[in-house]
Design an enzyme around this catalytic site. Structure first.
Site, mmCIF file in Angstrom:
data_model
loop_
_atom_site.group_PDB
_atom_site.id
_atom_site.type_symbol
_atom_site.label_atom_id
_atom_site.label_comp_id
_atom_site.label_asym_id
_atom_site.label_seq_id
_atom_site.Cartn_x
_atom_site.Cartn_y
_atom_site.Cartn_z
ATOM 1 N N TYR A 148 53.627 13.039 35.082
ATOM 2 C CA TYR A 148 53.620 12.008 34.023
ATOM 3 C C TYR A 148 54.877 11.147 34.112
ATOM 4 O O TYR A 148 54.809 9.909 34.119
ATOM 5 C CB TYR A 148 53.536 12.729 32.679
ATOM 6 C CG TYR A 148 53.480 11.851 31.457
ATOM 7 C CD1 TYR A 148 52.275 11.294 31.031
ATOM 8 C CD2 TYR A 148 54.626 11.593 30.696
ATOM 9 C CE1 TYR A 148 52.210 10.511 29.882
ATOM 10 C CE2 TYR A 148 54.572 10.810 29.551
ATOM 11 C CZ TYR A 148 53.355 10.278 29.145
ATOM 12 O OH TYR A 148 53.290 9.500 28.006
ATOM 13 N N LYS A 152 55.331 7.120 34.790
ATOM 14 C CA LYS A 152 55.927 6.240 33.773
ATOM 15 C C LYS A 152 57.142 5.512 34.336
ATOM 16 O O LYS A 152 57.389 4.353 34.005
ATOM 17 C CB LYS A 152 56.272 7.041 32.513
ATOM 18 C CG LYS A 152 55.040 7.626 31.800
ATOM 19 C CD LYS A 152 54.072 6.533 31.341
ATOM 20 C CE LYS A 152 52.932 7.081 30.485
ATOM 21 N NZ LYS A 152 52.029 6.030 29.988
#
Ligand code: NAD
Length: 256
Positions: A148, A152
């Site tokens: 993740y 990002k």
């Protein structure tokens, strides 16, 4: 007068959570809104309630993006804004993360954002806006969310490059970096029909009381207001920037 009168904005992952609040707020501020998601029942119900258009859009699929843009143009004749909001989170230490899981997160968060810029920017009206949803984990590390956090961080890179490439057309591209926000992603019990949302939110605030200077998690409405700022003329001289919205979490640690 609404802040988005006359504008048409597509919001991905808008069936629930932050995307839903963005769709509601943008509509209230005068925009025509395209609600896009893979949760068709929830997305269509929201669109009907607020007077928007629902489109099925898996952000990792280029064909879906092309159909969504065609549907938006057929309904409203133009597109002025995009909020790349859809995202998924998986918890695992890097050494335990199966490649399939890593690639699934990349496909939705990073490829989804790339395809949004690639497909929508060419048809976006000059002077339009793109808001990419990154995260607190785009600007710092967090154990157990490696895939993740990597996507990002990548979204910030895409944001800066897109801002440079689209500036000649007056299109502004910025990113939001929320800390913990009270949606199903950080608070999965919101998906439990038997759980009391107020109680689960209070419990989540309790978990973050010591971590976050403002002593609570963020509310999706607060992120929606930042998305509105970045989509409206209020941010007319801002492009290529990450905006942290985290209750002060990134400011540092307190030893007292
Ligand atoms: P959420 O899980 O409630 O909402 C995510 C939405 O994205 C859902 O409606 C889901 O159906 C949709 N979605 C998932 N995969 C999709 C796909 N392939 N195509 C289209 N839609 C898809 O969580 P949220 O907090 O509202 O998340 C919104 C964004 O904010 C995400 O990008 C997330 O990474 C980011 N974010 C969330 C937090 C948090 O603590 N909640 C913090 C920082 C950043």
């Amino acid at each position: 007068m609404g802040k988005l009168d006359g504008r048409v904005v597509l919001v991905t992952g808008a069936a629930r959570g932050q995307g839903e609040k963005e769709a509601r707020l943008f509509r209230a501020e005068g925009a025509e809104v395209v609600v896009a998601d893979v949760l068709d029942d929830q997305g269509a119900a929201l669109a009907e309630e607020i007077g928007a258009l629902y489109v099925h859009l898996d952000v990792g699929r280029e064909d879906d993006w092309r159909s969504a843009v065609r549907a938006a143009q057929a309904a409203y004749g133009r597109l002025d804004g995009l909020v790349n909001n859809a995202g998924i989170l998986r918890f695992n230490a890097l050494v335990d993360t199966p490649l399939d899981e890593f690639m699934q997160v990349v496909q939705v968060n990073q490829v989804g954002c790339f395809l949004g810029v690639k497909t929508v920017a060419p048809v976006l009206a000059d002077g339009g806006t793109i808001v990419n949803t990154a995260s607190y984990t785009a600007v710092t590390g967090m154990a157990a969310v490696g895939a993740y956090a990597a996507t990002k961080h990548a979204i910030l890179g895409l944001t800066r490059v897109a801002a440079l490439e689209l500036a000649p057309r007056g299109i502004r591209v910025n990113a939001m970096c929320p800390g913990a926000v009270d949606t199903a992603m950080s608070n999965p019990s919101l998906l439990d029909p038997d759980a009391d949302p107020e109680e689960t939110s209070k419990a989540l605030d309790g978990l973050y009381r010591k971590l976050v200077p403002l002593g609570r998690v963020g509310r999706p409405e607060e992120v929606a207001r930042l998305a509105l700022f970045l989509t409206s003329e209020d941010s007319s001289y801002i492009t290529g920037q990450p905006f942290v919205i985290d209750g002060g979490w990134l400011a540092g640690v307190s030893i007292i």
